[in-house]
Design an enzyme around this catalytic site. Structure first.
Site, PDB file in Angstrom:
ATOM      1  N   ARG A   1       0.226  18.719  -2.358  1.00 44.72           N
ATOM      2  CA  ARG A   1       0.879  19.886  -1.986  1.00 44.72           C
ATOM      3  C   ARG A   1       1.883  20.601  -3.343  1.00 44.72           C
ATOM      4  O   ARG A   1       2.252  21.675  -3.021  1.00 44.72           O
ATOM      5  CB  ARG A   1       1.904  19.473  -0.778  1.00 44.72           C
TER       6      ARG A   1
ATOM      7  N   GLU B   1       6.965   2.971  -0.375  1.00 39.80           N
ATOM      8  CA  GLU B   1       7.591   1.852   0.731  1.00 39.80           C
ATOM      9  C   GLU B   1       7.000   0.623   0.591  1.00 39.80           C
ATOM     10  O   GLU B   1       7.623  -0.523   0.551  1.00 39.80           O
ATOM     11  CB  GLU B   1       7.495   2.336   2.069  1.00 39.80           C
TER      12      GLU B   1
END
Ligand code: AMP
Length: 170
Positions: free
Chosen positions: A58, A95
């Site tokens: 993006r 994460e």
């Protein structure tokens, strides 16, 4: 014109607990897109840029528009093993585990003035990896530039030392 009106919140995407900031309404509207681009360009106050680097995927949309507007080169930073020529790599924490971004080894020359762009500044791991790639090749970071910053995640702490601009702050 409120750029914010063209960012759509999607709850629990791609997994539970994440509020995903969907930029496709912004991409789909030429007037809003132009406004957003001009806000990003204005934040540079006319500073010269040789290269814009954008993160897969993006970061490619406005990264490329910025490069075109600034008459600069565009450097796509891609996920591992996507680029065909000799690459350099920088890893960053997710994460769970790590990921990496790569650019071509000849994409930035020593002394190039570089604008680092991505759609979202969240925890700052991606932006920090982009900075590492630029610095490995001797580029000079002029600014970190985002469509939006999720300020509650304190990502800017990871990339301090250079100007940071976001068109929208949450
Ligand atoms: P980070 O490395 O944590 O700063 O995450 C930034 C990268 O993850 C960017 O390339 C974004 O496209 C993506 N990202 C992180 N959080 C979000 C979110 N809430 N909505 C959309 N994209 C996100």
């Amino acid at each position: 014109m409120q750029i914010k009106n063209y960012i759509r919140d999607i709850q629990d995407f791609p997994k539970e607990g994440i509020l995903f900031k969907d930029i496709t309404p912004l991409l789909n509207d030429p007037t809003a897109r132009k406004e957003c681009l001009s806000v990003l360009v204005a934040s540079l106050n006319g500073q010269h840029i040789d290269k814009v680097i954008g993160a897969e995927s993006r970061g490619f949309f406005f990264g490329m528009l910025l490069a075109q507007e600034l008459n600069a080169g565009f450097v796509p930073a891609r996920k591992p093993n996507k680029l065909p020529f000799t690459t350099i790599s920088a890893s960053y924490n997710l994460e769970y585990g790590t990921d990496a971004l790569e650019i071509h080894a000849d994409a930035i020359q020593k002394g190039d003035k570089v604008l680092i762009h991505d759609d979202v500044l969240a925890t700052g791991g991606t932006a920090k990896a982009l900075a590492e790639l630029v610095e490995k090749l001797g580029g000079e970071i002029v600014q970190f530039n985002f469509l939006m910053e999720l300020s509650f995640l304190n990502g800017r702490n990871k990339i301090e030392g250079h100007p940071i601009f976001a068109a929208i702050t949450y």
